[in-house]
Design an enzyme around this catalytic site. Structure first.
Site, PDB file in Angstrom:
ATOM      1  N   GLU A 112      33.497  41.409  35.524  1.00 38.47           N
ATOM      2  CA  GLU A 112      34.020  40.134  34.691  1.00 38.47           C
ATOM      3  C   GLU A 112      33.332  38.919  35.081  1.00 38.47           C
ATOM      4  O   GLU A 112      33.431  38.053  34.299  1.00 38.47           O
ATOM      5  CB  GLU A 112      35.586  40.068  35.257  1.00 38.47           C
ATOM      6  CG  GLU A 112      35.834  39.546  36.681  1.00 38.47           C
ATOM      7  CD  GLU A 112      35.906  40.754  37.731  1.00 38.47           C
ATOM      8  OE1 GLU A 112      35.227  41.507  37.404  1.00 38.47           O
ATOM      9  OE2 GLU A 112      36.288  40.396  38.871  1.00 38.47           O
ATOM     10  N   HIS A 135      31.745  43.423  40.294  1.00 39.39           N
ATOM     11  CA  HIS A 135      32.718  42.642  39.551  1.00 39.39           C
ATOM     12  C   HIS A 135      32.190  42.152  38.018  1.00 39.39           C
ATOM     13  O   HIS A 135      31.437  41.228  37.891  1.00 39.39           O
ATOM     14  CB  HIS A 135      33.165  41.319  40.003  1.00 39.39           C
ATOM     15  CG  HIS A 135      33.836  41.588  41.301  1.00 39.39           C
ATOM     16  ND1 HIS A 135      35.374  41.243  41.184  1.00 39.39           N
ATOM     17  CD2 HIS A 135      33.707  41.900  42.456  1.00 39.39           C
ATOM     18  CE1 HIS A 135      36.051  41.566  42.332  1.00 39.39           C
ATOM     19  NE2 HIS A 135      34.898  41.753  43.072  1.00 39.39           N
ATOM     20  N   CYS A 137      36.148  47.353  41.483  1.00 41.22           N
ATOM     21  CA  CYS A 137      36.108  47.081  43.021  1.00 41.22           C
ATOM     22  C   CYS A 137      37.290  47.999  43.772  1.00 41.22           C
ATOM     23  O   CYS A 137      37.169  49.141  44.015  1.00 41.22           O
ATOM     24  CB  CYS A 137      36.446  45.454  43.181  1.00 41.22           C
ATOM     25  SG  CYS A 137      35.502  45.132  44.956  1.00 41.22           S
TER      26      CYS A 137
HETATM   27  N1  GLN Z   1      39.497  44.854  49.449  1.00 34.18           N
HETATM   28  C1  GLN Z   1      38.512  45.634  48.937  1.00 34.18           C
HETATM   29  C2  GLN Z   1      37.131  45.146  49.773  1.00 34.18           C
HETATM   30  O1  GLN Z   1      37.253  44.256  50.402  1.00 34.18           O
HETATM   31  C3  GLN Z   1      38.183  45.343  47.677  1.00 34.18           C
HETATM   32  C4  GLN Z   1      37.704  43.992  47.172  1.00 34.18           C
HETATM   33  C5  GLN Z   1      37.683  43.513  45.791  1.00 34.18           C
HETATM   34  O2  GLN Z   1      38.240  44.162  44.922  1.00 34.18           O
HETATM   35  N2  GLN Z   1      37.208  42.571  45.375  1.00 34.18           N
HETATM   36  O3  GLN Z   1      36.327  45.923  49.856  1.00 34.18           O
END
Ligand code: GLN
Length: 494
Positions: free
Chosen positions: A463, A461, A336
């Site tokens: 994970e 994600h 992410c």
């Molecule tokens: N801050 C980034 C976004 O909002 C990444 C978010 C994250 O890593 N879950 O897109």
């Protein structure tokens, strides 16, 4: 850099830095750091070190006792703190920048022999203190700020004339032109799991007995001091609550200015001196610190994963780390935010877009990571990110395909910002592979680099779908790549 005040109107401000409780707390680094912050606002700054010992200079002293001797352009053998001042301020020091008690006494005694005090009884006050004040004022009108670091520890007999000179300077200059910073120690007692403020209280009490009231306390401590503790120190030491700062141990001395800046120390200094509050520009310094650090920190790692996150804290360090990882071909997995940082790094350092950034951190014309139109309309923060499972199509012949062995997957999301398709062309032309996208091709879900053992970033994600007995394919592939990297190094070193 031009200075904020012209020579004619310059009223030099003085900052005195004393130390309490014990020696080796790092007054030199604290002084150099404050000097740097003021310089980076645009002020002209110099630092004077006054050492209370009786040697004329440190040239004859054992470096094991006193540290290495530093040599200036004009040939003076000086205290090693002058090295810190020069490196931090990027300004050359001179013989005006350092004096010992021995030198001060020597000059006074020579004057006495020449008859310059004829008829008078030569005394510590005013003759020694006046000689010290002449040195303290030697940059008067020449610099916006003169920082005066007084060596030794408050309470030492030989420091007294220096502290008396400081007290007199405070009185002559007034509170708008002089400021007292006191560096103390707040020990942490492991068995009691408690910080102890008593040594600081005593040190300040002693300073006040000499007629010096500290304006700012820098408390050296192993860990950060919470608000209650700082309030307690403020109450007992007669200092404003927002003028008590912790100064915790840093990995390198060069991180100290960044820590002080984060705590807004310049704001407090400038407000005490009734000056306009401005922020120092530490871009170049932060870049240097991160580069210093990156190689030292990452050498030896066989794989690096940058995890999800929000906000701009630590982003530049992450980007600098990715540059090192990309160039040194260390397996990389960005999740992410970790993928977004990889895109920014590639855009800046490979595609020639030095201002590339995410609009989460800085809105500009090079937001390679940006909000989607539907996200821009959102007013309420709660539950409005791109959330939950979305399908993703994977290109064959990529690291992602090798891991999933499938072209159709579904992964869970939790983020607001996305890969900006306006930069798709320049990024892919320079070698970035978009190995996973939404079925309509509009959302970039996975990026990779070729000519690298394993470099992959995912917008989702993984994970969230990794199970105890069935690890997620991307984690398995990443760990395999890291093991392979480790083995390849063993072959090279054998
Ligand atoms: N801050 C980034 C976004 O909002 C990444 C978010 C994250 O890593 N879950 O897109």
């Amino acid at each position: 850099m031009s200075t904020l005040l012209e020579n004619s109107q310059r009223e030099t401000k003085y900052i005195f830095i004393t130390g309490g409780v014990l020696s080796s707390l790092g007054k030199g680094i604290a002084s150099a750091s404050i000097g740097l912050l003021l310089k980076q606002i645009g002020y002209s700054v110099t630092i004077i070190k006054l050492d209370p010992y009786l040697n004329i200079d440190p040239g004859t002293m054992n470096p094991l006792q006193h540290g290495e001797v530093y040599v200036t352009d004009d040939g003076s053998e000086t205290d090693l703190d002058l090295g810190h001042y020069e490196r931090f301020l990027d300004e050359s020091m001179s013989k005006r920048s350092n004096a010992t008690a021995g030198k001060v006494y020597f000059d006074v005694i020579q004057k006495e022999r020449k008859g310059q005090y004829l008829g008078k009884t030569v005394q510590v006050i005013p003759h020694i203190t006046n000689e010290i004040k002449v040195r303290m004022k030697s940059y008067q009108g020449e610099k916006d700020f003169v920082l005066i670091e007084i060596g030794g520890t408050v309470g030492d007999i030989e420091s007294l004339p220096f502290l008396e000179a400081q007290r007199q300077m405070n009185h002559e200059l007034g509170r708008n032109n002089s400021l007292n910073v006191h560096l103390t120690y707040v020990p942490y007692i492991k068995s009691a799991k408690e910080f102890k403020t008593k040594p600081t209280q005593h040190s300040v009490k002693m300073l006040m007995e000499y007629g010096i009231r500290p304006d700012i306390l820098l408390c050296r401590a192993e860990h950060s001091l919470n608000k209650e503790l700082r309030a307690k120190i403020a109450l007992f030491c007669n200092v404003d609550e927002d003028s008590v700062f912790d100064a915790i141990d840093m990995d390198t001395i060069y991180e100290v200015p960044l820590y002080f800046a984060k705590k807004n120390i310049t704001e407090t200094i400038l407000s005490h001196l009734k000056m306009n509050v401005e922020q120092p520009d530490l871009t170049t310094w932060a870049k240097f610190v991160n580069k210093e650090n990156v190689e030292e920190k990452l050498t030896g790692f066989d794989g690096v994963l940058i995890a999800p996150g929000f906000g701009n804290r630590g982003i530049e360090g992450k980007i600098d780390s990715i540059e090192y990882i990309r160039k040194n071909k260390v397996p990389y997995f960005g999740i992410c935010l970790g993928m977004q940082c990889a895109v920014i790094e590639f855009a800046r350092n490979v595609c020639g877009l030095p201002n590339a950034n995410s609009s989460e951190f800085e809105k500009n014309d090079f937001n390679v990571i940006d909000l989607m139109e539907d996200q821009k309309a959102i007013k309420e923060k709660g539950g409005t990110m791109r959330l939950g499972a979305y399908p993703c199509e994977i290109k064959e012949g990529t690291f992602a395909y090798e891991a999933y062995e499938n072209t159709e997957i579904s992964e869970r999301h939790r983020h607001r910002y996305e890969f900006n398709n306006n930069f798709k062309e320049i990024l892919t032309q320079n070698g970035m592979i978009l190995s996973g996208t939404s079925p309509d091709g509009q959302l970039v879900e996975i990026i990779e680099l070729k000519d690298h053992p394993w470099f992959l970033g995912v917008q989702f994600h993984p994970e969230l779908k990794s199970r105890a007995v069935k690890g997620h394919p991307l984690f398995i592939s990443f760990v395999k790549a890291a093991l392979k990297h480790k083995k390849s190094k063993e072959v090279i070193t054998e």
